[in-house]
Motif scaffolding. Structure first.
Motif, mmCIF file in Angstrom:
data_model
loop_
_atom_site.group_PDB
_atom_site.id
_atom_site.type_symbol
_atom_site.label_atom_id
_atom_site.label_comp_id
_atom_site.label_asym_id
_atom_site.label_seq_id
_atom_site.Cartn_x
_atom_site.Cartn_y
_atom_site.Cartn_z
ATOM 1 N N MET A 1 0.826 -1.211 0.000
ATOM 2 C CA MET A 1 0.000 0.000 0.000
ATOM 3 C C MET A 1 0.867 1.271 0.000
ATOM 4 S SD MET A 1 -3.106 0.873 -0.166
ATOM 5 C CE MET A 1 -3.995 2.395 -0.062
ATOM 6 N N LYS A 2 1.937 1.225 0.860
ATOM 7 C CA LYS A 2 2.838 2.378 0.941
ATOM 8 C C LYS A 2 3.517 2.618 -0.395
ATOM 9 C CE LYS A 2 4.228 2.720 5.766
ATOM 10 N NZ LYS A 2 5.292 2.443 6.727
ATOM 11 N N LYS A 3 3.860 1.520 -1.089
ATOM 12 C CA LYS A 3 4.561 1.654 -2.365
ATOM 13 C C LYS A 3 3.649 2.271 -3.424
ATOM 14 C CE LYS A 3 7.936 -2.016 -1.712
ATOM 15 N NZ LYS A 3 8.309 -3.399 -2.031
ATOM 16 N N ILE A 4 2.389 1.854 -3.404
ATOM 17 C CA ILE A 4 1.420 2.422 -4.346
ATOM 18 C C ILE A 4 1.259 3.922 -4.079
ATOM 19 C CG2 ILE A 4 -1.011 2.398 -5.045
ATOM 20 C CD1 ILE A 4 0.486 0.045 -6.137
ATOM 21 N N SER A 5 1.187 4.284 -2.792
ATOM 22 C CA SER A 5 1.054 5.703 -2.439
ATOM 23 C C SER A 5 2.258 6.485 -2.934
ATOM 24 C CB SER A 5 0.950 5.875 -0.920
ATOM 25 O OG SER A 5 -0.149 5.166 -0.442
ATOM 26 N N LEU A 6 3.445 5.909 -2.739
ATOM 27 C CA LEU A 6 4.664 6.566 -3.202
ATOM 28 C C LEU A 6 4.607 6.801 -4.707
ATOM 29 C CD1 LEU A 6 7.570 7.569 -2.584
ATOM 30 C CD2 LEU A 6 8.358 5.262 -3.121
ATOM 31 N N PHE A 7 4.122 5.778 -5.415
ATOM 32 C CA PHE A 7 3.993 5.887 -6.879
ATOM 33 C C PHE A 7 3.179 7.129 -7.245
ATOM 34 C CE2 PHE A 7 2.001 5.288 -10.923
ATOM 35 C CZ PHE A 7 2.907 4.590 -11.703
ATOM 36 N N PHE A 8 2.014 7.271 -6.622
ATOM 37 C CA PHE A 8 1.131 8.381 -6.995
ATOM 38 C C PHE A 8 1.658 9.731 -6.495
ATOM 39 C CE2 PHE A 8 -1.885 4.899 -7.732
ATOM 40 C CZ PHE A 8 -2.286 5.262 -9.002
ATOM 41 N N ILE A 9 2.304 9.713 -5.328
ATOM 42 C CA ILE A 9 2.876 10.978 -4.823
ATOM 43 C C ILE A 9 3.940 11.490 -5.790
ATOM 44 C CG2 ILE A 9 4.366 11.960 -3.016
ATOM 45 C CD1 ILE A 9 2.792 10.148 -1.029
ATOM 46 N N VAL A 10 4.835 10.575 -6.188
ATOM 47 C CA VAL A 10 5.899 10.986 -7.125
ATOM 48 C C VAL A 10 5.287 11.433 -8.445
ATOM 49 C CG1 VAL A 10 7.900 10.188 -8.455
ATOM 50 C CG2 VAL A 10 7.636 9.509 -6.065
ATOM 51 N N PHE A 11 4.300 10.681 -8.927
ATOM 52 C CA PHE A 11 3.666 11.022 -10.211
ATOM 53 C C PHE A 11 3.032 12.415 -10.156
ATOM 54 C CE2 PHE A 11 -0.230 11.065 -12.843
ATOM 55 C CZ PHE A 11 0.361 10.955 -14.099
ATOM 56 N N PHE A 12 2.258 12.673 -9.099
ATOM 57 C CA PHE A 12 1.558 13.959 -9.045
ATOM 58 C C PHE A 12 2.488 15.133 -8.744
ATOM 59 C CE2 PHE A 12 -2.233 11.197 -8.635
ATOM 60 C CZ PHE A 12 -2.924 11.705 -9.723
ATOM 61 N N LEU A 13 3.643 14.840 -8.126
ATOM 62 C CA LEU A 13 4.630 15.909 -7.962
ATOM 63 C C LEU A 13 5.354 16.189 -9.281
ATOM 64 C CD1 LEU A 13 6.223 15.126 -4.474
ATOM 65 C CD2 LEU A 13 4.781 17.063 -5.089
ATOM 66 N N ALA A 14 5.554 15.133 -10.056
ATOM 67 C CA ALA A 14 6.282 15.287 -11.325
ATOM 68 C C ALA A 14 5.435 15.999 -12.381
ATOM 69 C CB ALA A 14 6.727 13.924 -11.841
ATOM 70 N N LEU A 15 4.110 15.870 -12.272
ATOM 71 C CA LEU A 15 3.221 16.496 -13.275
ATOM 72 C C LEU A 15 3.469 18.001 -13.432
ATOM 73 C CD1 LEU A 15 -0.386 15.003 -12.940
ATOM 74 C CD2 LEU A 15 1.081 14.993 -14.949
ATOM 75 N N PRO A 16 3.331 18.793 -12.350
ATOM 76 C CA PRO A 16 3.574 20.238 -12.525
ATOM 77 C C PRO A 16 5.023 20.554 -12.877
ATOM 78 C CG PRO A 16 3.196 19.713 -10.207
ATOM 79 C CD PRO A 16 2.885 18.473 -10.983
ATOM 80 N N LEU A 17 5.935 19.697 -12.389
ATOM 81 C CA LEU A 17 7.341 19.907 -12.720
ATOM 82 C C LEU A 17 7.542 19.791 -14.234
ATOM 83 C CD1 LEU A 17 10.138 20.346 -11.394
ATOM 84 C CD2 LEU A 17 10.438 17.857 -11.446
#
Lengths: 175, 197
Positions: A1-17
């Protein structure tokens, strides 16, 4: 579960970047593409005849204008002095664009003092030499060391091309 | 460990960067089609941000990709049109008439036709625009009609490309007087009417 959350956190941070990085770097990339397509060398004048359908280096060319272009680099030169004769009554302008394509200085023939214009380009923060002919020289300060100078010469009377050609060719960098 | 870093950090990072960049590119390519941050006047639209140091990050990227080396509003006003007066896309297979009158509050004006790639289009008479010097006005008036068509016309013919595509018209007003750039949404501009499908 933590790994999935990490996936989405990184993805959504990378979007605006990705979004804002693209917007920031695109103008610089396009500027370098123009230099590559037109095979421009720094601190040299290139004259272009009236654009046609074969002109494909810069979008939306105006077919009534003779363009001249200088890709400048003030890290290679302390300053750049340009001069040009101006036409009797036709529109002429010189525009200065910084490395990200913003137009930071422009003047047209009606705003310039004489029919023979001299413009000294310096990097912001630098001082013009004391022996400058101040009365007859415009001083322009560039915000970035690299950029483009673009002159536009309106040619409505296409039968008189030799006259306009001579005006265009009078735009030079003073050694 | 390496597999986890790849799968849960580098992959979503790369994916996010690509999707973010792609979204920015898509938005920029909507230039001329979006009504956001634009001043509308009939079929024509403009933005005061073109060529200005005040441009936003988005505005600057948009202009760099679609209208490189534009000048500020005191120097030139750029009105673009991709649709006729009924709101339909201007397409090369159809015929149009641009009805207007001389724009005297600018030093020079022209209407230029570009293809969907924003470059001039090939045609048999090497004519790419009309301006105050080339347009033929109606007798004893300052009114004109410009025919935009792939078929030859007797006067004021602005040729369409033979290849089917969307068309981009650009109205330039050089050295406009204040009466123009302070009333961009209400000054009288040419009307683009479709006359043949």
């Amino acid at each position: 579960m933590k790994k999935i959350s990490l996936f989405f956190i990184v993805f959504f941070l990378a979007l605006p970047l990705g979004y804002y990085s693209f917007l920031y770097f695109l103008p610089y990339y396009i500027m370098s593409e123009v230099a590559r397509r037109k095979q421009l060398t720094y601190n040299q004048v290139y004259h272009q005849s009236l654009p046609t359908d074969a002109s494909r280096a810069i979008v939306l060319p105006n077919p009534d204008f003779m363009y001249s272009i200088v890709l400048y680099d003030l890290s290679q030169k302390e300053s750049l002095l340009i001069q040009s004769n101006l036409p009797d009554s036709s529109y002429w302008s010189v525009g200065f664009y910084d490395g990200n394509t913003s137009n930071y200085w422009v003047k047209n023939d009606q705003q310039l003092k004489s029919k023979k214009v001299k413009i000294l380009l310096l990097l912001k923060g630098k001082h013009p030499p004391k022996d400058i002919d101040a009365a007859n020289t415009e001083v322009v300060y560039a915000p970035t060391p690299k950029g483009i100078i673009l002159t536009r010469l309106l040619v409505l009377d296409k039968k008189n091309l030799s006259y306009f050609d001579a005006i265009q060719k009078s735009f030079v960098i003073v050694p | 460990m390496i597999k986890n870093i790849l799968l849960f950090f580098l992959f979503p990072l790369s994916l996010g960067l690509v999707v973010g960049s792609g979204w920015a590119y898509y938005q920029i390519k909507q230039f001329g089609k979006s009504k956001d941050q634009q001043i509308l006047n009939g079929s024509w639209q403009t933005s005061l941000e073109i060529g200005s140091e005040r441009e936003t990050l988005f505005g600057r990227a948009t202009v760099a990709l679609n209208a490189l080396f534009g000048l500020s509003k005191e120097e030139v006003i750029y009105f673009t049109a991709t649709r006729d007066h009924e709101g339909n896309l201007i397409e090369s297979q159809s015929e149009y008439v641009i009805e207007g009158q001389n724009i005297e509050n600018a030093r020079y004006w022209s209407i230029t036709l570009y293809g969907e790639d924003l470059f001039l289009v090939p045609n048999s008479i090497q004519r790419f625009n009309m301006n105050a010097a080339t347009v033929v006005f109606e007798k004893d008036t300052q009114k004109f009609q410009i025919y935009v068509s792939a078929q030859k016309k007797e006067k004021n013919w602005l040729p369409m490309p033979q290849k089917p595509q969307s068309i981009y018209l650009l109205l330039r007003l050089y050295n406009p007087q204040k009466s123009i750039y302070e009333h961009l949404d209400s000054i009288r501009l040419p009307i683009i009417k479709k006359i043949k499908n």
